[in-house]
Enzyme design. Structure first.
Site, short mmCIF file in Angstrom:
data_model
loop_
_atom_site.label_atom_id
_atom_site.label_comp_id
_atom_site.label_asym_id
_atom_site.label_seq_id
_atom_site.Cartn_x
_atom_site.Cartn_y
_atom_site.Cartn_z
N ASP A 69 -24.71 20.40 52.27
CA ASP A 69 -24.25 20.84 51.10
C ASP A 69 -22.59 20.14 50.87
OD1 ASP A 69 -23.48 22.46 53.08
OD2 ASP A 69 -24.06 24.17 51.69
N GLU A 128 -22.90 25.96 45.93
CA GLU A 128 -21.95 27.17 45.61
C GLU A 128 -22.45 27.79 43.91
OE1 GLU A 128 -20.64 29.28 47.41
OE2 GLU A 128 -20.20 28.02 49.15
#
Length: 376
Positions: A69, A128
């Site tokens: 990520d 997120e």
């Protein structure tokens, strides 16, 4: 003092944190680095603000995937780093700069010494929020390169450098955002009987929500409701017409998530009746639990323990949320914690991972991938 190539990459990335689906500089940095590798066996695709890279194997029978990520958080950095964020109000406070750097290191090793199987690297945006794993998984760009096995990691401040921690089966919880908007009737503070006070309503709601965990969830299961933000009102002498609660729900089981949401809805309905107000619930983004493939995880832990310099710890489940869970729903694989020995934890403005963990991770993951992706 000179630093290693990949420590410098981490520092470069740390300076430019960007939030979900706005990681344009990060994407370009990744593309520029891959461009320096310029190899006939490397193919690159761009997906939104992410990057997908394939390293063609010499004699492929399967596709091994690594997911990193790449997004940051809306946090004002307080590390004191010379290479602190140059983006005001944004920070790599969850270690995604390390995740990405390790991915680039592993990619470099894969290009330098190709294995039999294909390798696919998923540099994924928006972990997120609002969530990039599921749409990337479903994208046309990934369809023909979809891995048969996938792995991911997350830094762990509480573990020392040189250790990893994971377990077979359930690793991370189901998570859901929670937003509740209350609307009543405002008025003058001297005449409360003519108004419906949404500050008081919100206060009652917060306290009542805590009973969901203590009285509606099996004590042998685990669940958490956290209200992290309440807003409402304008000045001290006006009764608030509106208030808003923002929080998260975390459960280890899918059944508990359903039960918790049902009870939240019942309690909110009671608040509406009690305070003669209107309420709207929005669950926002929800992430599926991270459930590690038992056999692959067991094999990985044994390999790392016996054939690398890393120490392996069998950990317990965590209430952490991770959209990597969606990938593990469709692709066998696993996630593990990587020890980085930081005094401050994840999502903290002073998080300072030990950069020594970067090289160690690249080395042992390269060992694992070569072992897993080469014909015996």
């Amino acid at each position: 003092m000179a630093v290693s190539k990949f420590v410098q990459i981490r520092r470069d990335l740390h300076k430019i944190p960007e939030i979900g689906f706005k990681e344009w500089k990060t994407q370009q940095y990744i593309l520029d680095y891959i461009g320096t590798l310029s190899n006939e066996h490397v193919e690159v695709k761009v997906w939104r603000t992410g990057v997908i890279v394939k390293v063609k194997g010499k004699n492929p029978e399967k596709v091994i995937g690594y997911r990193a990520d790449i997004d940051g958080l809306p946090i004002t950095e307080e590390t004191g780093y010379e290479f602190a964020s140059v983006h005001e109000g944004m920070m790599h406070a969850c270690g995604h700069d390390l995740h990405t750097t390790i991915g680039l290191g592993l990619l470099t090793a894969a290009v330098t010494e190709r294995i039999d199987d294909d390798l696919v690297f998923l540099f994924q945006p928006a972990e997120e929020g609002p969530g990039g794993a599921l749409p990337m998984l479903e994208s046309e760009e990934l369809k023909e390169w979809k891995p048969n096995i996938i792995l991911g990691l997350h830094i762990a401040p509480e573990y020392p450098v040189g250790t990893i921690a994971t377990k077979e089966g359930l690793l991370f919880a189901n998570t859901s955002e929670l937003y509740v908007d209350l609307k009543g009737k405002g008025g003058h503070a001297a005449y409360p009987h003519t108004a419906n006070d949404m500050i008081v309503a919100a206060s009652h709601l917060v306290t009542q929500l805590q009973s969901v965990i203590s009285r509606n969830v099996n004590p042998l299961d685990s669940a958490v409701i956290t209200i992290g933000k309440i807003t409402g009102g304008t000045v001290q002498n006006i009764i608030a017409e509106k208030s808003r609660l923002e929080g998260t729900i975390r459960t280890l089981s899918v059944e508990s998530m359903s039960r918790v949401k049902s009870r939240i809805e019942a309690i909110v309905a009671g608040i509406e009746a009690s305070f003669q107000c209107e309420a709207v619930i929005d669950y926002g983004a929800m992430y599926h639990q991270v459930y590690n493939h038992e056999a692959l995880t067991r094999e990985f832990m044994q390999f790392v323990s016996e054939q690398t310099d890393m120490k392996v710890i069998t950990c317990t489940e965590a209430m952490t949320g991770e959209d990597f869970g969606y990938m593990l729903q469709e692709i066998p694989g696993f996630m593990f914690w990587l020890g980085v020995n930081s005094e401050y934890g994840l999502h903290h403005a002073k998080l300072k991972p030990d950069e020594e963990a970067i090289e160690k991770a690249i080395v042992f993951l390269d060992q694992y991938v070569k072992w897993k992706g080469t014909r015996k």
